[in-house]
Design a protein around this motif. Structure first.
Motif, PDB file in Angstrom:
ATOM      1  N   THR A 113      77.242 -49.652  17.276  1.00 38.42           N
ATOM      2  CA  THR A 113      78.336 -49.772  16.329  1.00 38.42           C
ATOM      3  C   THR A 113      77.760 -49.629  14.927  1.00 38.42           C
ATOM      4  O   THR A 113      76.858 -50.370  14.534  1.00 38.42           O
ATOM      5  CB  THR A 113      79.051 -51.125  16.483  1.00 38.42           C
ATOM      6  N   ASN A 161      85.304 -49.315  13.759  1.00 37.35           N
ATOM      7  CA  ASN A 161      85.773 -48.232  14.630  1.00 37.35           C
ATOM      8  C   ASN A 161      84.834 -47.032  14.673  1.00 37.35           C
ATOM      9  O   ASN A 161      85.275 -45.912  14.902  1.00 37.35           O
ATOM     10  CB  ASN A 161      87.181 -47.785  14.214  1.00 37.35           C
ATOM     11  N   GLN A 162      83.552 -47.257  14.435  1.00 37.41           N
ATOM     12  CA  GLN A 162      82.577 -46.177  14.478  1.00 37.41           C
ATOM     13  C   GLN A 162      81.480 -46.534  15.467  1.00 37.41           C
ATOM     14  O   GLN A 162      80.701 -47.449  15.225  1.00 37.41           O
ATOM     15  CB  GLN A 162      81.968 -45.929  13.098  1.00 37.41           C
ATOM     16  N   GLN A 163      81.455 -45.803  16.580  1.00 34.77           N
ATOM     17  CA  GLN A 163      80.427 -46.033  17.586  1.00 34.77           C
ATOM     18  C   GLN A 163      79.716 -44.729  17.898  1.00 34.77           C
ATOM     19  O   GLN A 163      80.331 -43.662  17.901  1.00 34.77           O
ATOM     20  CB  GLN A 163      81.021 -46.604  18.873  1.00 34.77           C
ATOM     21  N   HIS A 175      86.863 -52.231  20.077  1.00 36.04           N
ATOM     22  CA  HIS A 175      87.502 -51.746  18.825  1.00 36.04           C
ATOM     23  C   HIS A 175      88.914 -51.372  19.106  1.00 36.04           C
ATOM     24  O   HIS A 175      89.276 -50.728  19.973  1.00 36.04           O
ATOM     25  CB  HIS A 175      86.767 -50.530  18.261  1.00 36.04           C
TER      26      HIS A 175
END
Length: 137
Positions: free
Chosen positions: A104, A108-110, A137
């Motif tokens: 992560t 909301n960014q993986q 998320h």
């Protein structure tokens, strides 16, 4: 020598994974969150060896180098191929293994780690903290 900063509960979870139970876990490592299923060393290397020719961009009919062949044989025979420590009858895991690993990097960014199967391996002593379960998320 047993690493003094290894967490006994984390080592217990690794022991569960070594026994065949995948454990959903999120690790805090050097400021990053890494989430995935804790798996046994053997399962990790079996998955990795399946994709190694593709990862190394080897032609399909290419004969793997001897070190890879030896590693493959050791994994399939169930040998311990790490440098785990046994001292005074006490066992310590030096590494832990994840599949379906995601890092992560922000809200909301993986980022999927370790190729198609999301394989990740790290030192137990590098883990700053952990939570059971996956990042949601």
């Amino acid at each position: 020598m047993r690493p003094l900063d290894n967490d006994a509960f984390l080592e217990t979870l690794i022991d569960f994974a070594e026994g065949g139970s995948d454990v959903d876990i999120t690790l805090h490592v050097n400021g990053a969150l890494i989430s995935g299923q804790l798996v046994s060393q053997q399962h990790y290397f079996e998955l990795g060896l399946e994709t190694l020719p593709e990862t190394l961009n080897l032609p399909q009919k290419h004969e793997p180098v001897s070190d890879i062949s030896e590693l493959s044989q050791a994994v399939h025979e169930g040998q311990d191929i790490t440098n785990d420590v046994i001292e005074d009858g006490e066992f310590a895991y030096l590494c832990l293994h994840l599949k379906n690993a995601m890092m992560t990097t922000g809200p909301n960014q993986q980022i999927k780690l370790g190729g198609e199967r999301g394989l990740w391996r790290g030192r137990v002593s590098a883990v700053d903290g952990f939570a059971l379960g996956l990042v949601d998320h």
